[in-house]
Design a protein around this motif. Structure first.
Motif, short mmCIF file in Angstrom:
data_model
loop_
_atom_site.label_atom_id
_atom_site.label_comp_id
_atom_site.label_asym_id
_atom_site.label_seq_id
_atom_site.Cartn_x
_atom_site.Cartn_y
_atom_site.Cartn_z
N TRP A 71 28.68 -8.88 64.79
CA TRP A 71 28.93 -10.26 65.21
C TRP A 71 30.59 -10.32 65.60
O TRP A 71 31.22 -10.06 64.65
CB TRP A 71 28.55 -11.29 64.33
CG TRP A 71 27.09 -11.36 64.31
CD1 TRP A 71 26.42 -10.61 63.22
CD2 TRP A 71 26.20 -12.07 65.03
NE1 TRP A 71 24.99 -10.89 63.36
CE2 TRP A 71 24.86 -11.71 64.61
CE3 TRP A 71 26.49 -12.57 66.29
CZ2 TRP A 71 23.80 -12.08 65.23
CZ3 TRP A 71 25.19 -13.28 66.83
CH2 TRP A 71 23.72 -12.81 66.30
N LYS A 72 30.87 -10.61 66.81
CA LYS A 72 32.39 -10.73 67.21
C LYS A 72 32.69 -12.02 66.57
O LYS A 72 33.72 -11.95 65.88
CB LYS A 72 32.61 -11.14 68.77
CG LYS A 72 33.89 -11.05 69.15
CD LYS A 72 33.82 -11.03 70.78
CE LYS A 72 35.46 -11.25 71.17
NZ LYS A 72 35.36 -11.26 72.64
N THR A 73 31.96 -13.08 66.64
CA THR A 73 32.09 -14.37 65.92
C THR A 73 31.00 -14.67 65.00
O THR A 73 30.00 -15.08 65.58
CB THR A 73 32.33 -15.50 66.78
OG1 THR A 73 33.40 -15.08 67.61
CG2 THR A 73 32.80 -16.88 66.23
N PRO A 74 30.98 -14.62 63.58
CA PRO A 74 29.96 -15.05 62.80
C PRO A 74 29.31 -16.31 63.17
O PRO A 74 30.48 -17.18 63.53
CB PRO A 74 30.46 -14.74 61.44
CG PRO A 74 31.64 -13.76 61.53
CD PRO A 74 32.04 -14.18 62.94
N CYS A 75 28.31 -16.75 62.78
CA CYS A 75 27.93 -18.14 62.80
C CYS A 75 28.50 -18.99 61.72
O CYS A 75 28.43 -18.79 60.62
CB CYS A 75 26.14 -18.32 62.34
SG CYS A 75 25.58 -19.66 62.68
N PRO A 76 29.29 -20.06 62.20
CA PRO A 76 30.05 -20.85 61.52
C PRO A 76 29.40 -22.00 60.85
O PRO A 76 30.04 -22.36 59.72
CB PRO A 76 31.06 -21.52 62.59
CG PRO A 76 30.31 -21.55 63.81
CD PRO A 76 29.41 -20.42 63.88
N GLY A 77 28.15 -22.53 61.26
CA GLY A 77 27.49 -23.43 60.48
C GLY A 77 26.14 -22.84 59.76
O GLY A 77 26.14 -21.73 59.74
N PRO A 78 25.13 -23.69 59.92
CA PRO A 78 23.67 -23.24 59.46
C PRO A 78 23.29 -22.34 60.51
O PRO A 78 23.50 -22.47 61.85
CB PRO A 78 22.82 -24.54 59.65
CG PRO A 78 24.16 -25.63 59.68
CD PRO A 78 25.11 -25.17 60.22
N LYS A 97 24.11 -21.17 66.06
CA LYS A 97 25.14 -21.84 67.00
C LYS A 97 26.68 -21.51 66.93
O LYS A 97 27.11 -21.60 65.67
CB LYS A 97 24.91 -23.55 66.92
CG LYS A 97 25.42 -24.42 67.87
CD LYS A 97 25.09 -25.64 67.77
CE LYS A 97 25.95 -26.56 68.89
NZ LYS A 97 25.39 -28.00 68.78
N GLY A 98 27.17 -21.15 67.97
CA GLY A 98 28.77 -21.06 67.78
C GLY A 98 28.89 -19.40 67.58
O GLY A 98 30.20 -18.86 67.73
N ALA A 99 27.88 -18.42 67.34
CA ALA A 99 28.07 -17.27 67.18
C ALA A 99 28.21 -16.37 68.56
O ALA A 99 27.53 -16.82 69.24
CB ALA A 99 26.93 -16.43 66.08
N THR A 100 28.89 -15.43 68.39
CA THR A 100 28.81 -14.53 69.72
C THR A 100 28.68 -13.08 69.33
O THR A 100 28.87 -12.56 68.28
CB THR A 100 30.01 -14.62 70.63
OG1 THR A 100 31.43 -14.32 69.49
CG2 THR A 100 30.14 -16.13 71.08
#
Length: 125
Positions: A71-78, A97-100
């Motif tokens: 994950w370049k950006t982990p999931c910040p929320g649920p 949502k929000g992960a990349t």
């Protein structure tokens, strides 16, 4: 290996492993034991267990699978939010949502470089 219909024409052993449904259509095929031993899902029973867990415990099931990915950006929320009850508002699903991520890296590069599988056949047809 090919499609079940092609295997049936060329390999008499396949016929013994196939299930025929109404109308004579092939409904399933069991791979040889040497393939099953190294398969990610080794049996129909295991598949059904995984499917059951994915339906009954979706957050835990898919969360565990997501841990295997880069994950370049982990999931910040649920990890998972959803509503399938129209009486509680708009029907929706939101996954990670929000992960990349980079799917090409997860599918190919990671297996070649990190897992040292570059000399293995990735897909048999």
């Amino acid at each position: 290996m090919g499609l079940p219909e092609e295997r049936r024409k060329s390999d008499s052993r396949s016929r013994a492993r196939e299930e025929t449904g109404a109308e004579g259509r092939v409904r399933g095929w069991s791979p040889p034991p040497e393939i099953r031993r190294s398969a990610h899902v080794s049996s129909l029973q295991r598949y059904r267990e995984l499917h059951r867990r994915s339906v009954e415990e979706p957050r835990e099931f898919w969360g565990n699978i997501a841990k295997e990915f880069y994950w370049k950006t982990p999931c910040p929320g649920p990890f998972l939010q959803y509503n399938f009850d129209v009486t509680k508002g708009k029907i929706f699903t939101e996954w990670m949502k929000g992960a990349t991520t980079n799917i090409c890296y997860n599918v190919l590069d990671r297996n070649v470089h990190e897992k040292k599988l570059g000399d293995k056949v990735a897909f048999y047809w």
